[in-house]
Every structure is written in C-alpha cells, then in structure tokens.
Design a protein around this motif. Structure first.
Motif, PDB file in Angstrom:
ATOM      1  N   GLU A   1       0.836  -1.211   0.000  1.00  0.00           N
ATOM      2  CA  GLU A   1       0.000   0.000   0.000  1.00  0.00           C
ATOM      3  C   GLU A   1       0.868   1.256   0.000  1.00  0.00           C
ATOM      4  N   ALA A   2       1.946   1.235   0.777  1.00  0.00           N
ATOM      5  CA  ALA A   2       2.843   2.384   0.824  1.00  0.00           C
ATOM      6  C   ALA A   2       3.553   2.579  -0.512  1.00  0.00           C
ATOM      7  N   MET A   3       3.965   1.487  -1.130  1.00  0.00           N
ATOM      8  CA  MET A   3       4.652   1.591  -2.416  1.00  0.00           C
ATOM      9  C   MET A   3       3.703   2.089  -3.502  1.00  0.00           C
ATOM     10  N   GLN A   4       2.437   1.710  -3.400  1.00  0.00           N
ATOM     11  CA  GLN A   4       1.459   2.218  -4.365  1.00  0.00           C
ATOM     12  C   GLN A   4       1.281   3.728  -4.218  1.00  0.00           C
ATOM     13  N   GLN A   5       1.367   4.216  -2.991  1.00  0.00           N
ATOM     14  CA  GLN A   5       1.308   5.659  -2.777  1.00  0.00           C
ATOM     15  C   GLN A   5       2.531   6.330  -3.389  1.00  0.00           C
TER      16      GLN A   5
ATOM     17  N   GLY B   1       5.140   9.336  -8.032  1.00  0.00           N
ATOM     18  CA  GLY B   1       6.153   9.320  -9.074  1.00  0.00           C
ATOM     19  C   GLY B   1       7.521   8.855  -8.616  1.00  0.00           C
ATOM     20  N   ALA B   2       7.606   8.301  -7.404  1.00  0.00           N
ATOM     21  CA  ALA B   2       8.908   7.857  -6.897  1.00  0.00           C
ATOM     22  C   ALA B   2       9.270   6.463  -7.402  1.00  0.00           C
ATOM     23  N   VAL B   3       8.267   5.624  -7.620  1.00  0.00           N
ATOM     24  CA  VAL B   3       8.494   4.258  -8.099  1.00  0.00           C
ATOM     25  C   VAL B   3       7.465   3.942  -9.176  1.00  0.00           C
TER      26      VAL B   3
END
Length: 285
Positions: free
Chosen positions: A126-130, A135-137
C-alpha cells in the motif's frame, strides 16, 4: 399490536426478548388485535406459515441488531492499525529514498521490504502504491516496484516549477507579513542548521521542508502548501549516478540560507529574497 401473538409464541427465542414481549402483552388490546389473530389462524398451511416465518425473521433481525456495534468496533481497530502501519512504512520508505538506500533503477518486492521492516507485505504494498502515485516508483508486474531513475534535467525542471510557485508568494509575503511573524519561524530555521550539522540527509530533508511549509503557510493557501511540498519532496530524491548524499558542509551552507532568507524577509529586501530563494531551489537537497 399485530405482532403481539407471534412475539408471545417466540418468548424463548433469546435473552432479553421475553421481557419486551411481556410488556407488549400488557398494552391494552385494540379492537383489531383479535381480528388479526384470527386472520393468522386461518389457513394453517398458508397464512399461519407466513406469520411464523415473519416472526422468525423478526426474531433474527432483533438478535442481529444487538451485536452490530461489537463487530464494527472489532473491524475498525485493525483498519486504524493498518493505516498507522502503512503511514510508518511510507515515512520509512521516503526516508530510504532520500538517503539513497533504495537505489534508482532497482526493483524491490513488497514481501522482501516487509521482512526488512518486520511487517507483512500488505502495508508495504500500500505504501509503495502511494509512492507510485507520487512518481517515486513504478509498478513492475509480478516483481514489485522499481525506483524511478531521475536525471539532472528533471531536477532542473522541478527547481523551475518551485521557483515559479514560491518566489512570487515569498515576495508578496515579504511586503505583507510583519517582522514579528517572521521571527516566529526562527526556531524552524535553526532546526535545519542542527539537522545539517548532523550530516544526515534524510533528517535535513524533513527539517528543510518543514521550514518551507511554515513560510508558505503564511499565505493562507493550504493547496499551495501541499503542492509546493510535493514538488519539494520530489526534488529531494537522489539522481541516477549522483552522490548518495551531500557532505555535511554542503548541508550546513544550504541551511544557512534559511536564516539569511529570514533576515531578508524581515528587512523587506525583495531583491535579496528573490536571489536567495532561486539559489536555494537550484541547490536544494
């Protein structure tokens, strides 16, 4: 009163229900009550069955009403906890990005990061989706998330946009905000100096953004603060092939611009303010 007969017939359906139904029986009978009872008794295979089914449904509904608050409370707690964990993981991932611990171009899976942080893969995902929205990943199907590779051109573009947004605001604030209000920001400027002295890029990045947020907040435009802070955060991500972190001397020099900017704002020296703000953006961490 139509339900008096069925209620008494199910007086032992559950705890607390018999008292309610007894109280209903004590209510003075209405003229229609006997008629309705007779109607229920007519046709034991049809209406009687329907009455029994209705009573059963009402009994189930009554029993389902009581425990509703408990499941809702029990379900709400994990949701709050997950949100809290996700927020902590998001902060940790942002810090790792700024510090260069998550290398540009590298792919990281949610389970692997979850093991690193001691949590399940769900809050990490969930954090990575944010971060993907920021635009970070970017999402790599069946593999995880790849850290975006950024070059000097993107950093220059971010600096230009930040200058277009923040410089006019700061120049306007320099003419309208009293010196006493600027003086209130001195502790935040000094906090950036302490963070820079520590040499920790991530710590300095947080204090740097906090100072800029406080300055822009004086404009009274929450949307402006949010947009500018997002651009500022993106400008802090490391470049491909660039240094993992700037030296402590560079951070201290950058932080010193905050105190110099405050002095210029208090003095209403618009030329110095504009020069310092533009220089600060082009050399931002």
């Amino acid at each position: 009163m139509e339900q008096a007969g069925p209620r008494s017939a199910h007086g032992s359906a559950g705890a607390g229900v018999p008292d309610i139904r007894t109280a209903a029986v004590r209510v003075p009978a209405q003229p229609q009550a006997s008629d309705m009872d007779r109607k229920r008794g007519v046709g034991s295979g049809g209406t009687g069955t329907g009455a029994g089914a209705g009573a059963t449904a009402r009994g189930e509904h009554t029993h389902s009403e009581t425990p509703i608050p408990r499941p809702r409370t029990e379900v709400a707690r994990p949701v709050v906890q997950r949100a809290s964990v996700r927020g902590q993981i998001l902060d940790a991932l942002r810090t790792a990005l700024v510090a260069g611990e998550l290398a540009p171009g590298a792919v990281y899976s949610a389970p692997a990061l979850g093991e690193r942080f001691g949590v399940s893969a769900t809050p990490v995902r969930e954090a990575m989706q944010q971060l993907a929205l920021e635009g970070a990943v970017e999402v790599v199907p069946n593999r995880g998330f790849r850290v975006i590779e950024r070059g000097t051109r993107e950093l220059a573009e971010l600096a230009e946009i930040r200058a277009l947004i923040e410089v006019p605001v700061m120049l306007r604030l320099a003419c309208t905000v009293p010196a006493a209000r600027w003086a209130e920001l001195r502790p935040l400027a000094e906090a950036t100096v302490r963070a820079a002295t520590s040499g920790c890029r991530a710590t300095y990045a947080e204090s740097d953004r906090a100072f800029h947020r406080a300055v822009l907040a004086l404009a009274g435009n929450a949307q402006l603060v949010q947009i500018a802070d997002d651009l500022h955060r993106r400008a802090q991500w490391p470049l491909v092939g660039g240094p993992v972190s700037r030296g402590r001397a560079d951070l201290v020099a950058d932080a010193a611009e905050h105190t110099a900017l405050l002095d210029a704002l208090i003095a209403e020296d618009l030329t110095v303010v504009q020069s310092l703000v533009r220089e600060h953006f082009t050399g931002a961490c």
